[in-house]
Design an enzyme around this catalytic site. Structure first.
Site, PDB file in Angstrom:
ATOM      1  N   GLU A   1       2.388   7.391  -6.986  1.00  0.00           N
ATOM      2  CA  GLU A   1       3.444   6.442  -7.349  1.00  0.00           C
ATOM      3  C   GLU A   1       3.942   6.679  -8.767  1.00  0.00           C
ATOM      4  OE1 GLU A   1       5.017   4.463  -4.501  1.00  0.00           O
ATOM      5  OE2 GLU A   1       5.271   3.409  -6.402  1.00  0.00           O
TER       6      GLU A   1
ATOM      7  N   SER B   1      -2.244   7.756  -9.286  1.00  0.00           N
ATOM      8  CA  SER B   1      -1.492   7.664  -8.036  1.00  0.00           C
ATOM      9  C   SER B   1      -0.207   8.483  -8.052  1.00  0.00           C
ATOM     10  CB  SER B   1      -1.123   6.188  -7.810  1.00  0.00           C
ATOM     11  OG  SER B   1      -0.135   6.075  -6.806  1.00  0.00           O
TER      12      SER B   1
ATOM     13  N   ASP C   1     -15.114  -8.562 -12.904  1.00  0.00           N
ATOM     14  CA  ASP C   1     -13.666  -8.454 -12.696  1.00  0.00           C
ATOM     15  C   ASP C   1     -13.112  -7.554 -13.788  1.00  0.00           C
ATOM     16  OD1 ASP C   1     -11.452 -10.554 -11.153  1.00  0.00           O
ATOM     17  OD2 ASP C   1     -10.731  -9.240 -12.767  1.00  0.00           O
ATOM     18  N   LEU C   2     -12.114  -6.764 -13.432  1.00  0.00           N
ATOM     19  CA  LEU C   2     -11.539  -5.846 -14.422  1.00  0.00           C
ATOM     20  C   LEU C   2     -10.775  -6.589 -15.520  1.00  0.00           C
ATOM     21  CD1 LEU C   2     -10.420  -2.989 -12.029  1.00  0.00           C
ATOM     22  CD2 LEU C   2     -12.081  -2.767 -13.891  1.00  0.00           C
TER      23      LEU C   2
ATOM     24  N   TYR D   1       3.540  -1.593 -10.500  1.00  0.00           N
ATOM     25  CA  TYR D   1       2.294  -0.901 -10.133  1.00  0.00           C
ATOM     26  C   TYR D   1       2.307   0.534 -10.682  1.00  0.00           C
ATOM     27  CZ  TYR D   1      -0.981   1.757  -7.225  1.00  0.00           C
ATOM     28  OH  TYR D   1      -1.967   2.610  -6.796  1.00  0.00           O
TER      29      TYR D   1
ATOM     30  N   ALA E   1      -8.107  -2.212  -8.406  1.00  0.00           N
ATOM     31  CA  ALA E   1      -6.711  -2.404  -8.816  1.00  0.00           C
ATOM     32  C   ALA E   1      -6.024  -3.383  -7.876  1.00  0.00           C
ATOM     33  CB  ALA E   1      -5.948  -1.074  -8.762  1.00  0.00           C
TER      34      ALA E   1
HETATM   35  P1  NAP Z   1      -7.650  -1.326  -1.886  1.00  0.00           P
HETATM   36  O1  NAP Z   1      -8.163  -1.147  -0.508  1.00  0.00           O
HETATM   37  O2  NAP Z   1      -6.524  -2.264  -2.146  1.00  0.00           O
HETATM   38  O3  NAP Z   1      -8.903  -1.766  -2.802  1.00  0.00           O
HETATM   39  C1  NAP Z   1      -8.707  -2.264  -4.109  1.00  0.00           C
HETATM   40  C2  NAP Z   1     -10.044  -2.705  -4.656  1.00  0.00           C
HETATM   41  O4  NAP Z   1      -9.861  -3.214  -5.982  1.00  0.00           O
HETATM   42  C3  NAP Z   1     -10.710  -3.833  -3.854  1.00  0.00           C
HETATM   43  O5  NAP Z   1     -12.099  -3.624  -3.830  1.00  0.00           O
HETATM   44  C4  NAP Z   1     -10.385  -5.060  -4.701  1.00  0.00           C
HETATM   45  O6  NAP Z   1     -11.299  -6.125  -4.539  1.00  0.00           O
HETATM   46  C5  NAP Z   1     -10.515  -4.462  -6.091  1.00  0.00           C
HETATM   47  N1  NAP Z   1      -9.884  -5.266  -7.132  1.00  0.00           N
HETATM   48  C6  NAP Z   1      -8.631  -5.782  -7.142  1.00  0.00           C
HETATM   49  N2  NAP Z   1      -8.425  -6.475  -8.275  1.00  0.00           N
HETATM   50  C7  NAP Z   1      -9.568  -6.393  -8.987  1.00  0.00           C
HETATM   51  C8  NAP Z   1      -9.989  -6.934 -10.235  1.00  0.00           C
HETATM   52  N3  NAP Z   1      -9.169  -7.682 -10.987  1.00  0.00           N
HETATM   53  N4  NAP Z   1     -11.243  -6.670 -10.672  1.00  0.00           N
HETATM   54  C9  NAP Z   1     -12.083  -5.912  -9.912  1.00  0.00           C
HETATM   55  N5  NAP Z   1     -11.749  -5.391  -8.726  1.00  0.00           N
HETATM   56  C10 NAP Z   1     -10.503  -5.630  -8.279  1.00  0.00           C
HETATM   57  O7  NAP Z   1      -7.227   0.084  -2.520  1.00  0.00           O
HETATM   58  P2  NAP Z   1      -7.612   1.574  -2.022  1.00  0.00           P
HETATM   59  O8  NAP Z   1      -6.583   2.025  -1.052  1.00  0.00           O
HETATM   60  O9  NAP Z   1      -9.031   1.620  -1.701  1.00  0.00           O
HETATM   61  O10 NAP Z   1      -7.329   2.398  -3.366  1.00  0.00           O
HETATM   62  C11 NAP Z   1      -8.355   2.569  -4.343  1.00  0.00           C
HETATM   63  C12 NAP Z   1      -7.709   2.876  -5.690  1.00  0.00           C
HETATM   64  O11 NAP Z   1      -6.934   4.066  -5.581  1.00  0.00           O
HETATM   65  C13 NAP Z   1      -6.744   1.815  -6.212  1.00  0.00           C
HETATM   66  O12 NAP Z   1      -6.832   1.805  -7.604  1.00  0.00           O
HETATM   67  C14 NAP Z   1      -5.382   2.315  -5.781  1.00  0.00           C
HETATM   68  O13 NAP Z   1      -4.388   1.807  -6.622  1.00  0.00           O
HETATM   69  C15 NAP Z   1      -5.589   3.804  -5.936  1.00  0.00           C
HETATM   70  N6  NAP Z   1      -4.769   4.664  -5.069  1.00  0.00           N
HETATM   71  C16 NAP Z   1      -4.765   4.469  -3.720  1.00  0.00           C
HETATM   72  C17 NAP Z   1      -4.064   5.331  -2.907  1.00  0.00           C
HETATM   73  C18 NAP Z   1      -4.034   5.147  -1.411  1.00  0.00           C
HETATM   74  O14 NAP Z   1      -3.148   5.727  -0.765  1.00  0.00           O
HETATM   75  N7  NAP Z   1      -4.993   4.422  -0.829  1.00  0.00           N
HETATM   76  C19 NAP Z   1      -3.341   6.398  -3.482  1.00  0.00           C
HETATM   77  C20 NAP Z   1      -3.402   6.572  -4.864  1.00  0.00           C
HETATM   78  C21 NAP Z   1      -4.123   5.726  -5.655  1.00  0.00           C
HETATM   79  P3  NAP Z   1     -11.132  -7.201  -3.315  1.00  0.00           P
HETATM   80  O15 NAP Z   1     -11.682  -6.524  -2.079  1.00  0.00           O
HETATM   81  O16 NAP Z   1     -11.947  -8.342  -3.795  1.00  0.00           O
HETATM   82  O17 NAP Z   1      -9.659  -7.489  -3.197  1.00  0.00           O
HETATM   83  N1  GDD Z   2       3.949  -2.042   3.183  1.00  0.00           N
HETATM   84  C1  GDD Z   2       5.078  -1.826   3.879  1.00  0.00           C
HETATM   85  N2  GDD Z   2       5.449  -2.737   4.853  1.00  0.00           N
HETATM   86  N3  GDD Z   2       5.811  -0.721   3.612  1.00  0.00           N
HETATM   87  C2  GDD Z   2       6.937  -0.522   4.351  1.00  0.00           C
HETATM   88  C3  GDD Z   2       7.353  -1.405   5.357  1.00  0.00           C
HETATM   89  C4  GDD Z   2       6.574  -2.569   5.619  1.00  0.00           C
HETATM   90  O1  GDD Z   2       6.878  -3.388   6.476  1.00  0.00           O
HETATM   91  N4  GDD Z   2       8.494  -0.917   5.922  1.00  0.00           N
HETATM   92  C5  GDD Z   2       8.766   0.223   5.291  1.00  0.00           C
HETATM   93  N5  GDD Z   2       7.833   0.467   4.325  1.00  0.00           N
HETATM   94  C6  GDD Z   2       7.821   1.613   3.402  1.00  0.00           C
HETATM   95  C7  GDD Z   2       7.735   1.224   1.935  1.00  0.00           C
HETATM   96  O2  GDD Z   2       9.019   0.804   1.448  1.00  0.00           O
HETATM   97  C8  GDD Z   2       7.254   2.539   1.338  1.00  0.00           C
HETATM   98  O3  GDD Z   2       8.343   3.381   1.088  1.00  0.00           O
HETATM   99  C9  GDD Z   2       6.401   3.148   2.445  1.00  0.00           C
HETATM  100  O4  GDD Z   2       6.670   2.397   3.633  1.00  0.00           O
HETATM  101  C10 GDD Z   2       4.896   3.120   2.174  1.00  0.00           C
HETATM  102  O5  GDD Z   2       4.531   1.806   1.810  1.00  0.00           O
HETATM  103  P1  GDD Z   2       2.987   1.375   1.623  1.00  0.00           P
HETATM  104  O6  GDD Z   2       2.207   1.723   2.822  1.00  0.00           O
HETATM  105  O7  GDD Z   2       2.985  -0.055   1.183  1.00  0.00           O
HETATM  106  O8  GDD Z   2       2.443   2.356   0.480  1.00  0.00           O
HETATM  107  P2  GDD Z   2       3.059   2.835  -0.903  1.00  0.00           P
HETATM  108  O9  GDD Z   2       3.482   4.267  -0.735  1.00  0.00           O
HETATM  109  O10 GDD Z   2       4.060   1.896  -1.441  1.00  0.00           O
HETATM  110  O11 GDD Z   2       1.780   2.738  -1.862  1.00  0.00           O
HETATM  111  C11 GDD Z   2       0.523   3.258  -1.434  1.00  0.00           C
HETATM  112  O12 GDD Z   2       0.398   4.605  -1.832  1.00  0.00           O
HETATM  113  C12 GDD Z   2       0.355   4.823  -3.242  1.00  0.00           C
HETATM  114  C13 GDD Z   2       0.223   6.329  -3.474  1.00  0.00           C
HETATM  115  O13 GDD Z   2       1.484   6.932  -3.338  1.00  0.00           O
HETATM  116  C14 GDD Z   2      -0.574   2.389  -2.029  1.00  0.00           C
HETATM  117  O14 GDD Z   2      -1.811   2.754  -1.457  1.00  0.00           O
HETATM  118  C15 GDD Z   2      -0.680   2.563  -3.530  1.00  0.00           C
HETATM  119  O15 GDD Z   2      -1.830   1.867  -4.015  1.00  0.00           O
HETATM  120  C16 GDD Z   2      -0.837   4.066  -3.823  1.00  0.00           C
HETATM  121  O16 GDD Z   2      -0.933   4.280  -5.210  1.00  0.00           O
END
Ligand code: NAP
Ligand code: GDD
Length: 341
Positions: free
Chosen positions: A132, A130, A63-64, A153, A87
């Site tokens: 974000e 990210s 775990d992280l 976050y 994360a």
């Molecule tokens: P995700 O599907 O939510 O996967 C997160 C991973 O982190 C899962 O394997 C989770 O394990 C693990 N994790 C959570 N808490 C942990 C802990 N305390 N110790 C060890 N592992 C832990 O996220 P993703 O979309 O694949 O994104 C991967 C990374 O890129 C994340 O850091 C996210 O913040 C970042 N990111 C994502 C996006 C995007 O759009 N997808 C964009 C920018 C950055 P469990 O399966 O056990 O929950």
């Molecule tokens: N989840 C969610 N659920 N989002 C909603 C909803 C809803 O019902 N309705 C509207 N939204 C809007 C959120 O307010 C946000 O503006 C947008 O949809 C995207 O939401 P998410 O899909 O939850 O993603 P995120 O942009 O907040 O975050 C994701 O992208 C980041 C990179 O920009 C995550 O993957 C983060 O881990 C990642 O860093």
């Protein structure tokens, strides 16, 4: 054979990255969290019994939040490449669990960096930064855009970004930040907006649900396709010099536009089904993220191919298919798994 360690291997990106690296001949090690139910469904199809001489995927509990365990694992595995994808990654949830998010999404990164340093190994380090982090700073956003995070976050990711850069400068570690804009897939977690929409489309079309409750439809994102983005992560670690890179499509799409594309693909009018629920609003919203990935294109030869409308179609098709087979959208033949980690 190169050896990689992936934290977050059970997540969307971790599963695609594990596939990519196994395909390139790597030995892949993944950190998984102990849970009372299996949490490995995204990587079950990659599993080979570790007793098999051909096994190249190995999973380790950890775990992280547990720094000592990370030092032990880094010393034992001695990876050539470390990808820190683990994360608490949900922005809305980070307002409910700010301290936990800081501890994993922020402090988790420095624990891992410190584990690399203490283990005394020579490896390359990828930090999942990210878009974000840009938060309230208006688009287009690139590597020079100032950060203005709008959530616990986003703030935790800014911390991780800077400590990654600091370990590069202080200790000469080949450490990079991939500043990735939103990327999605059929493996996306069900509570992120794209997957929530495409899953609902499939269920509404099948007559299983009547309504979809949503928050802010005006938010604008730059949505790409996750398998392409993990390729970009790998390219960052193959570069001659460590540097930070934005990965994005460069195209904007509002939540409303994504809704329209997804419902239309299934022959449905979203306005008949979508309802507002304020619980999905965030205390502070990120209004608009649109990335400029020209540096990644110039230096890494990376460019996004799939853009939002096609992504919506890919995800709807996968969710419709999954519902038809009552299975996971990415697994054709579920296997019986006997995890021996
Ligand atoms: P995700 O599907 O939510 O996967 C997160 C991973 O982190 C899962 O394997 C989770 O394990 C693990 N994790 C959570 N808490 C942990 C802990 N305390 N110790 C060890 N592992 C832990 O996220 P993703 O979309 O694949 O994104 C991967 C990374 O890129 C994340 O850091 C996210 O913040 C970042 N990111 C994502 C996006 C995007 O759009 N997808 C964009 C920018 C950055 P469990 O399966 O056990 O929950
Ligand atoms: N989840 C969610 N659920 N989002 C909603 C909803 C809803 O019902 N309705 C509207 N939204 C809007 C959120 O307010 C946000 O503006 C947008 O949809 C995207 O939401 P998410 O899909 O939850 O993603 P995120 O942009 O907040 O975050 C994701 O992208 C980041 C990179 O920009 C995550 O993957 C983060 O881990 C990642 O860093």
């Amino acid at each position: 054979m190169k050896r990689a360690l992936i934290t977050g291997i059970t997540g969307q990106d971790g599963s695609y990255l594990a596939e990519l690296l196994l395909g390139k001949g790597y030995e892949v090690h993944g950190l998984i969290r102990r849970s009372s139910t299996f949490n490995t469904s995204r990587i079950d199809h990659l599993y080979v019994d570790p007793h098999d001489p051909d096994a190249r995927l190995f999973l380790h509990y950890g775990d992280l939040s547990d720094g000592a365990r990370l030092v032990t694992l880094l010393s034992q595995i001695a990876p050539d490449e470390v990808y820190n994808l683990g994360a608490q990654s949900h922005v809305r949830v980070s307002f409910d669990e700010p301290e936990h998010t800081g501890n994993t999404t922020g402090m988790g990164s420095i624990r891992l960096l410190e584990a690399v340093r203490l283990a005394g190994i020579d490896c390359r380090f990828y930090q999942a930064s990210s878009s974000e982090m840009f938060g309230a700073t208006p688009p287009p956003q690139n590597e020079d855009t100032p950060f203005y995070p709008r959530s616990p976050y986003g703030a935790a990711k800014v911390y991780s970004y800077w400590v990654t850069k600091n370990y590069r400068e202080a200790y000469g570690l080949f450490a990079v930040n991939g500043i990735l804009f939103n990327h999605e897939s059929p493996r996306r977690g069900e509570t992120f907006v794209t997957r929530k929409i495409t899953r609902a489309v499939a269920r509404i079309q099948a007559g299983l649900e009547q309504h979809l409750f949503m928050g802010n439809l005006d938010a604008v994102r730059d949505w790409g396709y996750a398998p392409e983005y993990v390729e970009g992560m790998w390219r960052m670690l193959q570069a001659d010099e460590p540097d930070d890179y934005v990965l994005a499509t460069g195209e904007k799409c509002s939540v409303r536009e994504f809704l329209t594309a997804a419902f239309e693909h299934a022959g449905l009018d979203w306005e008949k089904y979508v309802r507002f629920d304020e619980r999905y609003l965030r205390p502070t919203e990120v209004d608009s993220l649109i990335g400029d990935a020209s540096k990644a294109e110039a230096n890494l030869g990376w460019k996004a191919i799939v853009h939002a409308p096609e992504l919506a179609r890919i995800m709807v098709d996968a969710d419709v298919e999954a519902l038809r087979h009552e299975g996971k959208p990415w697994i054709d033949e579920p296997k019986h798994i006997n995890w021996s980690v």
